[in-house]
Design a protein around this motif. Sequence first.
Motif, PDB file in Angstrom:
ATOM      1  N   HIS A  45      15.905  -2.097   2.101  1.00 29.28           N
ATOM      2  CA  HIS A  45      15.433  -2.208   0.722  1.00 29.28           C
ATOM      3  C   HIS A  45      16.483  -1.644  -0.230  1.00 29.28           C
ATOM      4  O   HIS A  45      17.228  -0.732   0.118  1.00 29.28           O
ATOM      5  CB  HIS A  45      14.119  -1.434   0.538  1.00 29.28           C
ATOM      6  N   GLU A  49      13.680  -0.794  -5.060  1.00 30.00           N
ATOM      7  CA  GLU A  49      12.538  -1.212  -4.243  1.00 30.00           C
ATOM      8  C   GLU A  49      11.998  -0.037  -3.439  1.00 30.00           C
ATOM      9  O   GLU A  49      10.783   0.170  -3.370  1.00 30.00           O
ATOM     10  CB  GLU A  49      12.952  -2.315  -3.261  1.00 30.00           C
ATOM     11  N   ILE A  53       8.188   1.377  -3.649  1.00 28.44           N
ATOM     12  CA  ILE A  53       7.338   1.351  -2.459  1.00 28.44           C
ATOM     13  C   ILE A  53       6.899   2.759  -2.083  1.00 28.44           C
ATOM     14  O   ILE A  53       5.738   2.988  -1.726  1.00 28.44           O
ATOM     15  CB  ILE A  53       8.073   0.665  -1.277  1.00 28.44           C
ATOM     16  N   LYS A  56       4.178   3.781  -4.480  1.00 32.30           N
ATOM     17  CA  LYS A  56       2.950   3.028  -4.250  1.00 32.30           C
ATOM     18  C   LYS A  56       2.226   3.506  -2.994  1.00 32.30           C
ATOM     19  O   LYS A  56       1.004   3.619  -2.964  1.00 32.30           O
ATOM     20  CB  LYS A  56       3.254   1.545  -4.151  1.00 32.30           C
ATOM     21  N   SER A  57       2.972   3.826  -1.948  1.00 32.91           N
ATOM     22  CA  SER A  57       2.354   4.221  -0.686  1.00 32.91           C
ATOM     23  C   SER A  57       2.048   5.721  -0.628  1.00 32.91           C
ATOM     24  O   SER A  57       1.451   6.197   0.323  1.00 32.91           O
ATOM     25  CB  SER A  57       3.262   3.842   0.489  1.00 32.91           C
TER      26      SER A  57
END
Length: 65
Positions: A45, A49, A53, A56-57
């Motif tokens: 990534h 990105e 990510i 978000k996680s």
Amino acid sequence: MDRFEEHIKYVLKGVRMGDTARGQLAEELRDHLETSKKELMIKGHTEEEAELISIKSFGKSKEIN
């Protein structure tokens, strides 16, 4: 202010604790996000990105409480 710093501020917004404990927790959260980012970049990534990510996680503020 970088993405991780903004996210950590958001996550800790409703958490009640002393300044020292808050600082230590913020540092641990940043370490977690940075580690996740590095692992995602190794997997291919881009840096942007990987940051998105990771955030978000990461989880919701209620899970931190």
